[in-house]
Design a protein around this motif. Structure first.
Motif, short mmCIF file in Angstrom:
data_model
loop_
_atom_site.label_atom_id
_atom_site.label_comp_id
_atom_site.label_asym_id
_atom_site.label_seq_id
_atom_site.Cartn_x
_atom_site.Cartn_y
_atom_site.Cartn_z
N TYR A 176 49.57 42.76 27.18
CA TYR A 176 50.17 42.90 28.53
C TYR A 176 49.41 43.83 29.46
O TYR A 176 49.56 43.74 30.66
CB TYR A 176 51.64 43.40 28.47
CG TYR A 176 52.55 42.56 27.65
CD1 TYR A 176 52.62 41.19 27.86
CD2 TYR A 176 53.33 43.11 26.65
CE1 TYR A 176 53.46 40.39 27.10
CE2 TYR A 176 54.17 42.32 25.87
CZ TYR A 176 54.23 40.97 26.09
OH TYR A 176 55.05 40.19 25.33
N LEU A 177 48.65 44.77 28.92
CA LEU A 177 48.07 45.80 29.77
C LEU A 177 46.67 46.13 29.29
O LEU A 177 46.43 46.23 28.10
CB LEU A 177 48.96 47.06 29.66
CG LEU A 177 48.61 48.21 30.57
CD1 LEU A 177 48.99 47.88 32.00
CD2 LEU A 177 49.34 49.48 30.14
N TYR A 178 45.76 46.31 30.25
CA TYR A 178 44.40 46.76 29.93
C TYR A 178 44.27 48.13 30.59
O TYR A 178 44.18 48.22 31.82
CB TYR A 178 43.35 45.78 30.46
CG TYR A 178 43.48 44.42 29.80
CD1 TYR A 178 42.59 44.01 28.81
CD2 TYR A 178 44.53 43.56 30.12
CE1 TYR A 178 42.72 42.79 28.18
CE2 TYR A 178 44.68 42.33 29.50
CZ TYR A 178 43.77 41.95 28.52
OH TYR A 178 43.91 40.74 27.90
N ASP A 179 44.31 49.17 29.79
CA ASP A 179 44.45 50.52 30.32
C ASP A 179 43.12 51.27 30.22
O ASP A 179 42.63 51.52 29.12
CB ASP A 179 45.55 51.24 29.53
CG ASP A 179 45.95 52.56 30.15
OD1 ASP A 179 45.20 53.07 31.01
OD2 ASP A 179 47.01 53.09 29.76
N SER A 180 42.56 51.61 31.38
CA SER A 180 41.28 52.32 31.39
C SER A 180 41.46 53.76 30.93
O SER A 180 40.50 54.41 30.53
CB SER A 180 40.69 52.32 32.80
OG SER A 180 41.47 53.16 33.64
N GLY A 181 42.69 54.27 31.05
CA GLY A 181 42.94 55.68 30.72
C GLY A 181 42.41 56.64 31.78
O GLY A 181 42.46 57.85 31.59
N ALA B 23 36.63 32.46 31.54
CA ALA B 23 36.30 33.83 31.17
C ALA B 23 37.34 34.77 31.75
O ALA B 23 37.02 35.88 32.18
CB ALA B 23 34.90 34.19 31.65
N CYS B 24 38.59 34.31 31.78
CA CYS B 24 39.66 35.15 32.34
C CYS B 24 39.70 36.50 31.65
O CYS B 24 39.75 37.54 32.29
CB CYS B 24 41.01 34.45 32.21
SG CYS B 24 41.29 33.32 33.57
N VAL B 25 39.65 36.49 30.32
CA VAL B 25 39.72 37.76 29.60
C VAL B 25 38.33 38.34 29.36
O VAL B 25 38.16 39.55 29.28
CB VAL B 25 40.56 37.62 28.30
CG1 VAL B 25 39.86 36.78 27.27
CG2 VAL B 25 40.89 38.97 27.72
N ASP C 54 39.40 36.99 35.34
CA ASP C 54 40.51 37.83 35.82
C ASP C 54 40.02 39.25 36.05
O ASP C 54 39.39 39.85 35.16
CB ASP C 54 41.64 37.86 34.80
CG ASP C 54 42.47 36.59 34.82
OD1 ASP C 54 42.22 35.74 35.71
OD2 ASP C 54 43.37 36.45 33.97
N LEU C 55 40.35 39.79 37.22
CA LEU C 55 40.06 41.20 37.47
C LEU C 55 41.15 42.07 36.86
O LEU C 55 40.90 43.20 36.45
CB LEU C 55 39.94 41.45 38.97
CG LEU C 55 38.89 40.59 39.69
CD1 LEU C 55 38.89 40.88 41.18
CD2 LEU C 55 37.51 40.83 39.11
N HIS C 56 42.37 41.53 36.79
CA HIS C 56 43.49 42.35 36.31
C HIS C 56 43.54 42.47 34.78
O HIS C 56 44.54 42.89 34.22
CB HIS C 56 44.83 41.88 36.89
CG HIS C 56 45.23 40.47 36.58
ND1 HIS C 56 46.11 39.76 37.38
CD2 HIS C 56 44.91 39.63 35.58
CE1 HIS C 56 46.29 38.56 36.86
NE2 HIS C 56 45.59 38.45 35.78
N LYS C 57 42.46 42.11 34.11
CA LYS C 57 42.34 42.39 32.68
C LYS C 57 41.27 43.47 32.53
O LYS C 57 41.50 44.60 32.92
CB LYS C 57 42.06 41.12 31.91
CG LYS C 57 43.31 40.22 31.91
CD LYS C 57 43.13 38.90 31.25
CE LYS C 57 44.44 38.10 31.31
NZ LYS C 57 44.19 36.67 31.13
N TYR C 58 40.06 43.10 32.04
CA TYR C 58 39.04 44.14 31.85
C TYR C 58 38.40 44.63 33.16
O TYR C 58 37.46 45.42 33.12
CB TYR C 58 37.99 43.69 30.85
CG TYR C 58 38.47 43.76 29.41
CD1 TYR C 58 38.72 45.00 28.82
CD2 TYR C 58 38.68 42.61 28.66
CE1 TYR C 58 39.16 45.07 27.50
CE2 TYR C 58 39.12 42.68 27.34
CZ TYR C 58 39.36 43.91 26.77
OH TYR C 58 39.80 43.99 25.47
N SER D 59 45.25 39.72 40.46
CA SER D 59 43.87 39.61 40.95
C SER D 59 42.95 38.90 39.96
O SER D 59 42.89 39.25 38.79
CB SER D 59 43.32 40.99 41.31
OG SER D 59 43.49 41.91 40.27
N SER D 60 42.27 37.88 40.47
CA SER D 60 41.38 37.06 39.66
C SER D 60 40.35 36.45 40.60
O SER D 60 40.53 36.47 41.83
CB SER D 60 42.21 35.96 38.98
OG SER D 60 41.39 35.05 38.27
#
Ligand SMILES: *Cc1c(COP(=O)(O)O)cnc(C)c1O
Length: 483
Positions: free
Chosen positions: A37-42, A212-214, A245-249, A256-257
């Protein structure tokens, strides 16, 4: 009685309090315990993008003549992603709300190009076929259903979990509009043989889409830190379009994609214009008309803030997290499914009840994606993880929890099919969609008590039975609130 508008206005404090109550049961997105659900850069500093988001909230990207900033921002974002994916100056594309929209409009483009080349009677959209490996994202079959195309599902190799070019070749005919491939696929993180598929697509003059969404914003940086990655982007000949997708990695806000095309001749089939009304001609690049510039401006901001340097640092942390976690998993006796190419993967152990492993990890606060797999497709039950930079610091804690769960469960066998049927009171009889829908929705269903039974059913029953039952469930769950 349906809940009505409140008679009187509320104070904003009151509204905020009510919202806090509503979110009290949501899973916690802080602390690095989510592996899905979430890609967290921290990165704390990245939250400053929230102010930019708000600043652009009411700019309407429907009309770039009125808001020229939106055109400028969008062209910049498309260029930055296109160049990362080895596109030349011909490469073009658009910003969209997410992977599903990117995929939907790319498949529309592929369909309409196919139809424009068919003549007369034959130009009936239902003949347009889309070849979809079973590991591809459900958005492709959804696109086929929305667009009136014929979805043809292709098996993948049982060891590599990749689609085989020969299998694709066998399914290509005069009605094939588009071949789908993934870089990587979501369930197992494995890249399809894009280079070979590109050759085939060129030979047969068929559209090739790479999803290449993810992967779109992690694979290029893994390559740059010398992880060997097979060709999958515009450097592979024959690739027509790529969804990223931008809203992943990309670590941008949700919504956003980007969809990219090899050139304008392909992209033109994506566009929609309607001058057949008394208003101003409506021209839309994607599904939406009125739309906020906020996700676009925020994405532009994140790309510029991080730059290549920032993404490389994050890719290193993500890779380090993945390596620590996958080593720990292997040491505990699990198998990684296939050979993952990126930083998402799944693990399994045929001797263990994987669903209960997932459930007990959840009891300890760790959220993984349970993948039921499928008896019909010969796919194992597994647990899926997306590694993110935040996980580099919590990898040791996670493996400790997994060790405890594994020790507690190692003598507990997975349930047999007859046990499952017994548990739902079906006694070996084939279950109808109605019966499954009943199990999903009724108050005293055994699924309420037994938290893994649902996954077992999904794993064992035919897909169409589950699909109909889920529609019933969703149709019931989304109902107007009553008081
Ligand atoms: C996430 C994802 C999608 C769909 O994207 P949404 O943003 O959820 O609409 C498609 N393909 C792959 C491989 C994905 O990981």
């Amino acid at each position: 009685m349906l809940k009505s508008l409140p008679q009187k206005s509320n104070s904003m404090e009151n509204v905020v309090r009510m919202l806090d109550q509503y979110t009290s049961n949501d899973i916690d997105v802080e602390g690095g315990k989510l592996f899905t659900y979430l890609y967290d850069s921290g990165l704390k500093e990245l939250s400053r993008v929230n102010d930019i988001y708000v600043q652009f909230l009411n700019r309407n990207a429907m009309d770039y003549h009125a808001f020229p900033s939106t055109l400028h921002l969008e062209n910049d974002v498309v260029a930055m992603i296109g160049s990362l994916l080895h596109g030349d100056e011909e490469v073009t594309g658009n910003f969209t709300t997410g992977g599903t929209e990117s995929i939907l409009i790319a498949i529309k483009a592929a369909r309409d190009r196919f139809l424009s080349r068919k003549k007369g009677e034959e130009a009936n959209q239902e003949v347009a076929e889309i070849l979809i490996p079973v590991t591809a994202h459900p958005a492709f079959r959804k696109a086929a259903e929305y667009l009136g195309m014929k979805a043809v599902h292709l098996p993948v190799n049982k060891d590599t979990f990749m689609v085989e070019p020969d299998v694709v070749r066998k399914h290509i005919n005069d009605n094939t509009a588009v071949i789908v491939s993934s870089a990587p696929n979501f369930p197992y993180g494995i890249i399809d043989p894009v280079e070979e598929l590109g050759k085939l697509a060129t030979e047969k003059d068929v559209w090739l889409h790479v999803d290449a969404c993810v992967g779109g914003l992690i694979l290029p940086f893994l390559s740059k830190i010398d992880v060997p990655i097979r060709k999958w982007d515009f450097s592979a000949k024959g690739v027509s379009s790529i969804s990223v997708d931008l809203h992943k990695y990309g670590y941008t806000p949700k919504g956003s994609s980007v969809i990219l095309y090899r050139n304008k001749d392909l992209r033109k089939y994506q566009l929609y214009v309607n001058a057949n009304w008394p208003g101003y001609p409506m021209s839309n690049i994607g599904v939406q008309s009125t739309k906020s510039s906020a996700p676009l401006a925020a994405s532009w901001a994140v790309l510029n803030y991080l730059g290549e340097e920032g993404y490389l640092k994050l890719a290193r942390a993500t890779l380090s997290a993945m390596e620590k976690i996958s080593k720990g998993i292997l040491d505990l006796g699990y198998k990684i499914v296939g050979k993952p190419d990126a930083t998402i993967f799944a693990f399994s152990n045929e001797k263990m009840d994987m669903f209960e492993v997932g459930a007990q990890l959840k009891d300890r606060g760790w959220f993984l994606q349970v993948q039921p797999g499928s008896v019909e497709l010969g796919m194992p039950p597994s647990l899926h993880l997306n590694s993110s930079p935040v996980h580099d610091k919590v990898a040791g804690d996670f493996i400790q929890s997994l060790k405890e769960v594994t020790d507690a469960l190692k003598d507990r066998e997975p349930r047999s099919e007859s046990a499952i049927m017994g548990d739902i009171g079906a006694g070996g009889e084939a279950l109808s969609s109605e019966k499954v829908a009943d199990l999903l929705t009724s108050e005293n269903s055994p699924l309420k008590e037994d938290r893994n039974l649902l996954y077992e059913l999904i794993r064992h029953l035919p897909a169409n039975v589950i699909e109909n039952a889920f529609k019933e469930m969703v149709n019931n769950d989304f109902k107007a609130s009553v008081e």
